[in-house]
Structure formats: C-alpha cells, structure tokens
Design a protein around this motif. Structure first.
Motif, PDB file in Angstrom:
ATOM      1  N   ASN A 181      11.847  11.664   0.777  1.00  0.00           N
ATOM      2  CA  ASN A 181      11.783  12.756   2.064  1.00  0.00           C
ATOM      3  C   ASN A 181      10.090  12.835   2.387  1.00  0.00           C
ATOM      4  O   ASN A 181       9.776  13.299   4.065  1.00  0.00           O
ATOM      5  N   LEU A 182       9.116  12.510   1.607  1.00  0.00           N
ATOM      6  CA  LEU A 182       7.987  12.757   2.059  1.00  0.00           C
ATOM      7  C   LEU A 182       7.484  11.528   3.381  1.00  0.00           C
ATOM      8  O   LEU A 182       6.723  11.126   3.484  1.00  0.00           O
ATOM      9  N   LEU A 183       8.259  10.444   3.196  1.00  0.00           N
ATOM     10  CA  LEU A 183       8.196   9.194   3.634  1.00  0.00           C
ATOM     11  C   LEU A 183       8.581   9.338   5.553  1.00  0.00           C
ATOM     12  O   LEU A 183       8.492   8.643   5.884  1.00  0.00           O
ATOM     13  N   ILE A 184       9.304  10.621   5.268  1.00  0.00           N
ATOM     14  CA  ILE A 184      10.263  10.874   6.683  1.00  0.00           C
ATOM     15  C   ILE A 184       9.105  11.239   7.664  1.00  0.00           C
ATOM     16  O   ILE A 184       8.678  10.553   8.885  1.00  0.00           O
ATOM     17  N   PRO A 185       8.149  11.773   7.433  1.00  0.00           N
ATOM     18  CA  PRO A 185       7.545  12.049   8.317  1.00  0.00           C
ATOM     19  C   PRO A 185       5.945  10.940   8.949  1.00  0.00           C
ATOM     20  O   PRO A 185       5.419  11.042   9.829  1.00  0.00           O
ATOM     21  N   PHE A 186       5.986  10.485   7.630  1.00  0.00           N
ATOM     22  CA  PHE A 186       5.123   9.203   7.689  1.00  0.00           C
ATOM     23  C   PHE A 186       5.920   8.170   8.887  1.00  0.00           C
ATOM     24  O   PHE A 186       4.888   7.370   9.612  1.00  0.00           O
ATOM     25  N   ARG A 187       7.122   7.639   8.713  1.00  0.00           N
ATOM     26  CA  ARG A 187       7.716   6.963   9.492  1.00  0.00           C
ATOM     27  C   ARG A 187       8.076   7.111  10.948  1.00  0.00           C
ATOM     28  O   ARG A 187       7.823   6.644  11.876  1.00  0.00           O
ATOM     29  N   GLU A 245       0.647  -0.915  -0.194  1.00  0.00           N
ATOM     30  CA  GLU A 245       0.148  -0.095   0.258  1.00  0.00           C
ATOM     31  C   GLU A 245       1.562   1.674   0.107  1.00  0.00           C
ATOM     32  O   GLU A 245       0.325   2.046  -0.375  1.00  0.00           O
ATOM     33  N   LEU A 246       2.437   1.748   0.891  1.00  0.00           N
ATOM     34  CA  LEU A 246       3.418   2.175   0.866  1.00  0.00           C
ATOM     35  C   LEU A 246       3.376   2.216  -1.122  1.00  0.00           C
ATOM     36  O   LEU A 246       3.526   4.107  -1.045  1.00  0.00           O
ATOM     37  N   PHE A 247       4.046   1.397  -1.215  1.00  0.00           N
ATOM     38  CA  PHE A 247       4.422   1.357  -2.845  1.00  0.00           C
ATOM     39  C   PHE A 247       3.637   2.217  -3.297  1.00  0.00           C
ATOM     40  O   PHE A 247       3.238   2.977  -4.142  1.00  0.00           O
ATOM     41  N   LYS A 248       2.034   1.426  -3.908  1.00  0.00           N
ATOM     42  CA  LYS A 248       0.784   2.500  -4.218  1.00  0.00           C
ATOM     43  C   LYS A 248       0.344   3.529  -4.273  1.00  0.00           C
ATOM     44  O   LYS A 248       0.701   5.039  -5.394  1.00  0.00           O
ATOM     45  N   PHE A 249       0.700   4.494  -2.828  1.00  0.00           N
ATOM     46  CA  PHE A 249       0.796   5.573  -2.559  1.00  0.00           C
ATOM     47  C   PHE A 249       2.254   6.697  -2.878  1.00  0.00           C
ATOM     48  O   PHE A 249       2.139   7.527  -4.081  1.00  0.00           O
ATOM     49  N   THR A 250       3.402   5.846  -3.521  1.00  0.00           N
ATOM     50  CA  THR A 250       4.889   6.442  -3.745  1.00  0.00           C
ATOM     51  C   THR A 250       4.686   6.570  -5.026  1.00  0.00           C
ATOM     52  O   THR A 250       4.290   7.257  -5.523  1.00  0.00           O
ATOM     53  N   GLU A 251       4.251   5.419  -5.597  1.00  0.00           N
ATOM     54  CA  GLU A 251       3.618   5.527  -7.314  1.00  0.00           C
ATOM     55  C   GLU A 251       2.593   6.964  -7.863  1.00  0.00           C
ATOM     56  O   GLU A 251       2.643   6.938  -8.707  1.00  0.00           O
ATOM     57  N   SER A 252       1.343   7.048  -6.547  1.00  0.00           N
ATOM     58  CA  SER A 252       0.588   8.323  -6.913  1.00  0.00           C
ATOM     59  C   SER A 252       0.669   9.292  -6.845  1.00  0.00           C
ATOM     60  O   SER A 252       0.415  10.459  -7.628  1.00  0.00           O
ATOM     61  N   LEU A 253       2.151   9.468  -6.444  1.00  0.00           N
ATOM     62  CA  LEU A 253       2.706  11.210  -5.908  1.00  0.00           C
ATOM     63  C   LEU A 253       3.273  11.425  -7.405  1.00  0.00           C
ATOM     64  O   LEU A 253       3.544  10.824  -8.126  1.00  0.00           O
ATOM     65  N   PHE A 267       7.761   0.147   5.529  1.00  0.00           N
ATOM     66  CA  PHE A 267       9.109   0.481   5.244  1.00  0.00           C
ATOM     67  C   PHE A 267       9.996  -0.036   4.611  1.00  0.00           C
ATOM     68  O   PHE A 267      10.900   0.016   4.087  1.00  0.00           O
ATOM     69  N   ASP A 268      10.358  -1.723   5.294  1.00  0.00           N
ATOM     70  CA  ASP A 268      11.163  -2.125   5.000  1.00  0.00           C
ATOM     71  C   ASP A 268      11.340  -2.952   3.577  1.00  0.00           C
ATOM     72  O   ASP A 268       9.592  -3.238   3.320  1.00  0.00           O
ATOM     73  N   ASN A 269      12.638  -2.447   3.269  1.00  0.00           N
ATOM     74  CA  ASN A 269      12.668  -3.530   1.732  1.00  0.00           C
ATOM     75  C   ASN A 269      12.146  -2.384   0.910  1.00  0.00           C
ATOM     76  O   ASN A 269      12.054  -2.151  -0.367  1.00  0.00           O
ATOM     77  N   LEU A 270      11.520  -1.076   1.007  1.00  0.00           N
ATOM     78  CA  LEU A 270      10.853  -0.154   0.463  1.00  0.00           C
ATOM     79  C   LEU A 270      11.663   0.235  -0.790  1.00  0.00           C
ATOM     80  O   LEU A 270      11.064   0.821  -2.032  1.00  0.00           O
ATOM     81  N   HIS A 271      12.802   1.102   0.012  1.00  0.00           N
ATOM     82  CA  HIS A 271      13.587   1.086  -1.060  1.00  0.00           C
ATOM     83  C   HIS A 271      14.412   1.349  -2.117  1.00  0.00           C
ATOM     84  O   HIS A 271      14.805   0.990  -3.094  1.00  0.00           O
TER      85      HIS A 271
END
Length: 432
Positions: free
Chosen positions: A181-187, A154-162, A205-209
């Motif tokens: 950078n946007l994921l820093i406050p999320f984390r 779901e997090l990956f889908k979010f990043t792809e929508s940005l 967030f594991d392995n998302l990078h």
C-alpha cells in the motif's frame, strides 16, 4: 574529450571572447558572458591559478564559438544550474528541456508533484493515505536520491526498513500488504515523472512483489449469534439500530452515513453515495457498490426507528443530530465489545458476518454478491466462504432474526427454505 568539474563541462579551447574573473570575496574563478541578451556569471569552483585560468578560458572560448554557430546548449554546459534556468534557456534555443534521470532529485520532483498533480486526486481517503505515506515514509528515505539511483534493490532495502510506529506492534516490521500500500503513491510519482520527461528506464517495481516476504492471510471475524446479542445489549442504545442495520444488510458505516431520507424508496434502499472523512463522495468505492437492498420486515423495523428520531435529510445520525462519523462510531463499537466481554471485533465484522450468516441459512450466492456490491460470486466465496466452527448451530436463530422475506423477497403461497448447515433440512413458512 570532455571532463567535468563543479558546475561546468570543460571543452577544448578556441578564440577568446567573454571574461574570466575573480571576485574580491572569493578565491574561485568566474566566467562572465552574455547569452540571448542576458548576463551570465558562474563560478567555476576552481582556484585562481594560471593553469586553471587557462582551462576556464578554453571553456569560455568554446562556449562563444558554439553560440556563434547556434549549437550551444546551456543545460549541458551548466549542469549545476537550476531547473528553471535550464528550461528558460532551452526554450530560447528552440528546444524542449528534458532532464535525464540522473539530473532530477526525487525530493524536488515530489514537492512539485504534490503541488500540481496530487490535488487532482478526488478521494479524500486517498489524499490522506498518500500524503501520510509520502511525507512520513517515502520522502525521508529517497529525498536526496536521483531517479537514476532508485533501483529495485534500493526499493527493497526501503521496504525492509519499514517498521510499525505505534500500537502493540510498534517496532515490528510492517506487513506485506502494508508495504504494498505504501508503494502505491511511490509508483504514481515514478510513472508521472517518466511520462513527463519521456524517460524509458527500467522500473524499480518490476518483480519487487516476489522479494517481499509472504504473510499469512488474516482471517476475517465472523460473529456467533449469542455473542452478537451480548454485544447489542452492551452497545449504547442510540447506536443499536444502526449496528443491527449493518448486520442485516452488509452495509458499512460510510455507506450508512451516505443514505438520505429520499433514498428509502418503497421496497428498496438505494445506495449511491458514501460519506468518508467528513466529505460526501458522489461515487461508491467501486461501481458495484452502487446497489439496491430489498427492505425486509426486520430492516424496516430499524429504518423506522432511525427515521422517527431525526429531522435531518440524512437517515443515520449521531445523538447530536450530525451525520454518522466512522471514527467516532469505531470508538463506540469497541466500548460495546469490551463491555460485552466477547472476542475483539470491528464494525467491519458485521459485513463479514452478514455474508457468513446469509450463506448459513441458504441464500442464493448470486443474490448475495449483488447485495454486498461485489463484482462476482468468486469474491464472495474467497473472502466469506470459509467454514466457521459452530455457525450451523446458529442457523435457526439467524433465520428468525433475518426473517423469511430475506431468503424469499417476493411472497409466495408455499415458500420452501433450505438451510446450509452441513446437512439439508427444510422449514415451511407455516412451521411453528
């Protein structure tokens, strides 16, 4: 076996205590009983039928039996109750209320986090960036999801929508670095929620990078000497010594704005504060940014101009006498670039050019990373050490502009200076 309906967890029947009612304004059945001296009335969301009345009576009898035994748990019996109610009765029961991930919505937790934890973040820059990311990107997507529903996929889908929302790249996908950078406050929100509720769950967030697309590393602009002179000639006169001080020292606008008159101490500029978004920061970006810069003759000349034209305790000011503002300065800088007719560059280009120019005329890299406020020389070489086509042709002009006391701060009788221009040659201090 337990079954769930609406806001209730229905159990097997026992003796009849409490009331099962139907309100005049509703066709649904309600339970009505007292717990710790407080009256509790809850809708079952079940229609008023004989079969449903028997089910609700069984549920209510089971509640009363557990209350008598001291084993009743309000939060489990009424999963649809408010968080405050659950916490209140759980405390009366002598237990700690700890909701599970599927019981906590991200939006509700984040709203509370913004009121309690977010204000503790000291940096005004971080406040601005976090708030923008949370309110414009993160909350609109995840507001109604529970923490259990937020997975790595779901997090990956979010990043792809940005997408970019303004500027020349409007509508295009955000860069990899911007997504991170946007994921820093999320984390930060995720980690605080897990810590507060003592959840042991897999982090999305594991392995998302590894899933995020790689982008080409953006090369930093290094200004050629002749373009720098064009720029200075077209920059508003008041800002010329400020821009020159930047390229002679590697300082950035927020550091310049933080310098007080008292920070000019003998042969050194003491950098220990910065001024960001209208607020003075007692600490620098990193511990290494707190540093001393030796005042060469070229630097002294610009400092004298700045000191003579202001009565403010701050050294670098605007034509109005106020402290230098990074946003306004960026506009003035761009205007100078446009009028000079040179390739686009920002004020941060002066810092990169300071490093590249310094390496070109042979400064000791160990001294350079100290002047720039970096933790290691590796950072200097990785960020600023790339070859710049033609820059070696500017070496003599750069050396003259910086002055020999930049290379050798301590005077000696016979200083020997070496340019790093692709080939070595030496210039004596007495050369014409």
């Amino acid at each position: 076996m337990r079954s769930r309906k609406g806001n209730l967890a229905l159990e097997t029947p026992v003796k009849e205590i409490g009331s099962v009612k139907r309100r005049k304004d509703s066709k649904k059945l309600y339970v009505d009983f007292y717990y710790f001296g407080r009256r509790i009335i809850r809708s079952t969301e079940l229609d008023d039928t004989n079969a449903n009345e028997r089910r609700v009576r069984d549920f209510l009898n089971r509640i009363m039996e557990r209350i008598e035994e001291g084993t009743f748990k309000f939060a489990e019996a009424f999963p649809g109750a408010t968080k405050q109610e659950k916490a209140f009765f759980t405390n009366l029961e002598g237990r700690e209320y700890r909701p599970e991930p599927h019981q906590v919505r991200f939006g509700e937790y984040t709203n509370e986090w913004m009121k309690t934890i977010f204000p503790t973040f000291g940096s005004p820059t971080k406040h601005r960036d976090y708030k923008e990311a949370i309110t414009t990107k993160i909350l609109p997507y995840f507001r109604n999801m529970t923490f259990h529903q937020i997975s790595g996929h779901e997090l990956f889908k979010f990043t792809e929508s940005l997408k970019c929302t303004r500027g020349a790249n409007k509508g295009k996908p955000l860069s990899r670095s911007r997504k991170i950078n946007l994921l820093i406050p999320f984390r930060a929100i995720w980690n605080d929620a897990c810590d507060q509720h003592r959840w042991v769950i897999k982090s999305p967030f594991d392995n998302l990078h590894k899933k995020l697309p790689k982008t080409e590393k953006k090369e930093h602009t290094v200004i050629r000497f002749h373009d720098w002179l064009k720029f200075i000639d077209n920059l508003e006169e008041h800002y010329r010594p400020i821009a020159e001080l930047m390229i002679l020292t590697g300082m950035i606008p927020s550091e310049l704005a933080g310098i007080r008159q008292e920070d000019i101490d003998g042969e050194y500029i003491n950098l220990n504060k910065s001024y960001v978004l209208g607020e003075e920061k007692a600490s620098m970006k990193t511990a290494f940014r707190k540093r001393q810069i030796f005042i060469t003759e070229a630097i002294r000349e610009r400092l004298d101009i700045l000191k003579d034209r202001t009565s403010s305790p701050y050294l670098v000011t605007t034509p109005r006498g106020t402290r230098l503002n990074s946003t306004d300065f960026a506009k003035v800088w761009k205007k100078g670039v446009d009028q000079a007719g040179i390739a686009p560059m920002t004020s941060y280009s002066a810092r990169h050019s300071f490093a590249a120019w310094s390496l070109t005329i042979g400064i000791n890299p160990l001294r350079l990373f100290g002047l720039m406020g970096h933790a290691s020389k590796q950072m200097v070489f990785e960020v600023y050490g790339n070859y710049v086509e033609g820059l070696e042709d500017d070496a003599e002009n750069i050396f003259e502009y910086f002055g020999q006391d930049f290379i050798s701060p301590r005077k000696s009788k016979n200083p020997v200076l070496r340019y790093s221009t692709g080939h070595s040659f030496y210039v004596s201090a007495t050369s014409n």
